[in-house]
Design a protein around this motif. Structure first.
Motif, mmCIF file in Angstrom:
data_model
loop_
_atom_site.group_PDB
_atom_site.id
_atom_site.type_symbol
_atom_site.label_atom_id
_atom_site.label_comp_id
_atom_site.label_asym_id
_atom_site.label_seq_id
_atom_site.Cartn_x
_atom_site.Cartn_y
_atom_site.Cartn_z
ATOM 1 N N GLY A 1 0.789 -1.221 0.000
ATOM 2 C CA GLY A 1 0.000 0.000 0.000
ATOM 3 C C GLY A 1 0.819 1.268 0.000
ATOM 4 N N SER B 1 -3.780 1.248 -7.935
ATOM 5 C CA SER B 1 -5.154 1.258 -7.421
ATOM 6 C C SER B 1 -5.329 2.302 -6.314
ATOM 7 N N SER B 2 -6.559 2.505 -5.911
ATOM 8 C CA SER B 2 -6.829 3.446 -4.822
ATOM 9 C C SER B 2 -6.229 2.959 -3.501
ATOM 10 N N GLU B 3 -5.917 1.659 -3.430
ATOM 11 C CA GLU B 3 -5.252 1.090 -2.245
ATOM 12 C C GLU B 3 -3.736 1.124 -2.400
ATOM 13 N N ASN B 4 -3.244 1.798 -3.456
ATOM 14 C CA ASN B 4 -1.809 1.884 -3.769
ATOM 15 C C ASN B 4 -1.184 0.520 -4.044
#
Length: 84
Positions: free
Chosen positions: A6, A37-40
């Protein structure tokens, strides 16, 4: 050193000159990769279309520091010091 899940700093701070799916001209330093992604997390991790430079990157305290924020700063510094 293992990557911090993340973190995503290596997908944001450095420039990547090779094509990335969705970014045919690579990406500029400080620009977020479209595959992050939005979660890195890298959505093409382990896939053939992942750029070789990304696959070759290895986490190291010298470039990753002790936090994601520190990694952004350190990778940004390395980017500026090695830019042509």
């Amino acid at each position: 050193m293992k990557c911090r899940e993340g973190c995503g700093a290596c997908c944001i701070a450095p420039s990547i000159s090779s094509a990335i799916p969705g970014m045919p001209n690579g990406k500029a330093a400080g620009e977020r990769c479209v595959q992050l992604s939005s979660e890195n997390l890298c959505s093409i991790f382990g896939k053939a279309e992942r750029p070789a430079v990304c696959s070759a990157f290895a986490a190291d305290a010298e470039v990753c520091g002790n936090s994601s924020e520190e990694a952004i700063k350190l990778l940004g510094w390395w980017e500026r010091m090695t830019a042509a």
